[in-house]
Motif scaffolding. Sequence first.
Motif, PDB file in Angstrom:
ATOM      1  N   SER A 271       1.005  -1.058   0.139  1.00 28.49           N
ATOM      2  CA  SER A 271       0.116  -0.041  -0.020  1.00 28.49           C
ATOM      3  C   SER A 271       0.801   1.258   0.080  1.00 28.49           C
ATOM      4  O   SER A 271       0.533   2.333  -0.637  1.00 28.49           O
ATOM      5  CB  SER A 271      -0.945  -0.048   1.129  1.00 28.49           C
TER       6      SER A 271
ATOM      7  N   GLN B  22      -5.275  -2.084   2.452  1.00 28.43           N
ATOM      8  CA  GLN B  22      -6.213  -3.027   2.110  1.00 28.43           C
ATOM      9  C   GLN B  22      -7.128  -3.761   2.946  1.00 28.43           C
ATOM     10  O   GLN B  22      -8.240  -3.329   2.853  1.00 28.43           O
ATOM     11  CB  GLN B  22      -5.357  -4.169   1.418  1.00 28.43           C
TER      12      GLN B  22
ATOM     13  N   ALA C  23       0.263 -12.217  -0.219  1.00 30.05           N
ATOM     14  CA  ALA C  23       0.693 -11.119  -1.352  1.00 30.05           C
ATOM     15  C   ALA C  23      -0.249 -10.409  -2.071  1.00 30.05           C
ATOM     16  O   ALA C  23      -1.156 -11.009  -2.748  1.00 30.05           O
ATOM     17  CB  ALA C  23       1.602 -11.847  -2.275  1.00 30.05           C
TER      18      ALA C  23
HETATM   19  C1  F6R Z   1       2.570  -7.342   0.406  1.00 36.86           C
HETATM   20  C2  F6R Z   1       1.564  -7.113   1.539  1.00 36.86           C
HETATM   21  C3  F6R Z   1       1.961  -6.506   2.584  1.00 36.86           C
HETATM   22  C4  F6R Z   1       0.886  -5.224   2.691  1.00 36.86           C
HETATM   23  C5  F6R Z   1       0.967  -4.359   4.212  1.00 36.86           C
HETATM   24  C6  F6R Z   1       0.051  -3.395   4.446  1.00 36.86           C
HETATM   25  O1  F6R Z   1       2.212  -8.241  -0.551  1.00 36.86           O
HETATM   26  O2  F6R Z   1       0.705  -7.446   1.139  1.00 36.86           O
HETATM   27  O3  F6R Z   1       3.046  -5.632   2.513  1.00 36.86           O
HETATM   28  O4  F6R Z   1       0.370  -4.457   1.830  1.00 36.86           O
HETATM   29  O5  F6R Z   1       0.923  -5.357   5.315  1.00 36.86           O
HETATM   30  O6  F6R Z   1      -1.320  -3.906   4.626  1.00 36.86           O
HETATM   31  P1  F6R Z   1      -2.713  -2.944   4.329  1.00 36.86           P
HETATM   32  O7  F6R Z   1      -2.739  -2.715   3.086  1.00 36.86           O
HETATM   33  O8  F6R Z   1      -3.856  -4.049   4.732  1.00 36.86           O
HETATM   34  O9  F6R Z   1      -2.775  -1.919   5.198  1.00 36.86           O
END
Ligand code: F6R
Length: 364
Positions: A58, A103, A154
């Motif tokens: 993100s 996410q 991922a």
């Molecule tokens: C990489 C991955 C992590 C997330 C990170 C942030 O593939 O999934 O680097 O992007 O942990 O997560 P969110 O977007 O849920 O805050």
Amino acid sequence: GKGQHRHFMLKEIFEQPEVIGGTLNTMLNPAERTITLPSLPFDLGVVNRVRIIACGTSFYAGSVAKYWIEKLARLPVEVDIASEFRYREPPMEPGGLAIFISQSGETADTLAALRYCRAHGQHTLALVNVPESTISREAEATLLTLAGPEIGVASTKAFTTQLVVLACLAVGMARSRGAISGETEAEICQALAEVPARVAEFLRRDDEIRLMAQGISEARDVLYLGRGASFPIALEGALKLKEISYIHAEGYAAGELKHGPIALIDDSVPVIVICPTDELYEKTASNVQEVVARGGRVVFFSDQEGVDRLASPPFAAMALPAVNPFVAPILYAIPVQLLAYHVAIAKGTDVDQPRNLAKSVTVE
Ligand code: F6R
């Protein structure tokens, strides 16, 4: 379920034409070729400073958005990793806009950063994939990615739908500041509208990436290079590869090559180059020459024109569909996802459940 796909990650990669299209539909008016942002409780036209805060993939979406917003809206943007931001106690002028990309909407560090920004007089905007999440509830306003549930650890479709929303936001901000012409907005909207078809077209060439991956699965280290908005895509490519294949990978701004990483180059280090034909093409192409001259195994992602213009032949090249450079980061995310996936398959690692990783990082 996974449907016809072997892993959730692959299923989610292949869902991207649909979820990118669905997310675009919430803001893009294809007939008028304009963007309509949802109404926000603050005026984007008077915001004078933007901060984007997130973790991991993100954070890389936010890093692309910095290039977009600065270019189109001519607004200064700072991008921060949430875990760094929250303990730095950064001074902030009231009235700025702080955007939190997540996410899950539950990432502990991102949530702490949101609370800090609220307490320091910032307007807060969440960009999440889970509408009822904590980050969405606590922010003043929310924009949604319509990626659907992401099961693979991922992140793939969440990333590209984040990019779609951020591209629309950049256009909306530019318009509210009078910084973009109707003509430029129409061109960008046209390019955005074509992204789902270009992604679908590229996904049909999955087999070519699978073959490329064979040559990379034996590597101990892999470098990813890109410039401008392709730099965060290089970082994202490196993160995807290390997460699921456990191969050490690093993303670098192509212009940083001579400041250190070029020392790593020999014929055992694949160098993945993200290089659409944009105004920085020549610069990155000359970095490719430097790598090839030192025996580096360059894997070159560009369009047909970019592949043809390259003076010394790379180890491998793939011509993606030609797109407006503004939307290139969205399209070029796909080959780096697929490459990581196929390298992991070649190595036999657990793609959907990589060791030591959790889907949602709710503790710091
Ligand atoms: C990489 C991955 C992590 C997330 C990170 C942030 O593939 O999934 O680097 O992007 O942990 O997560 P969110 O977007 O849920 O805050």
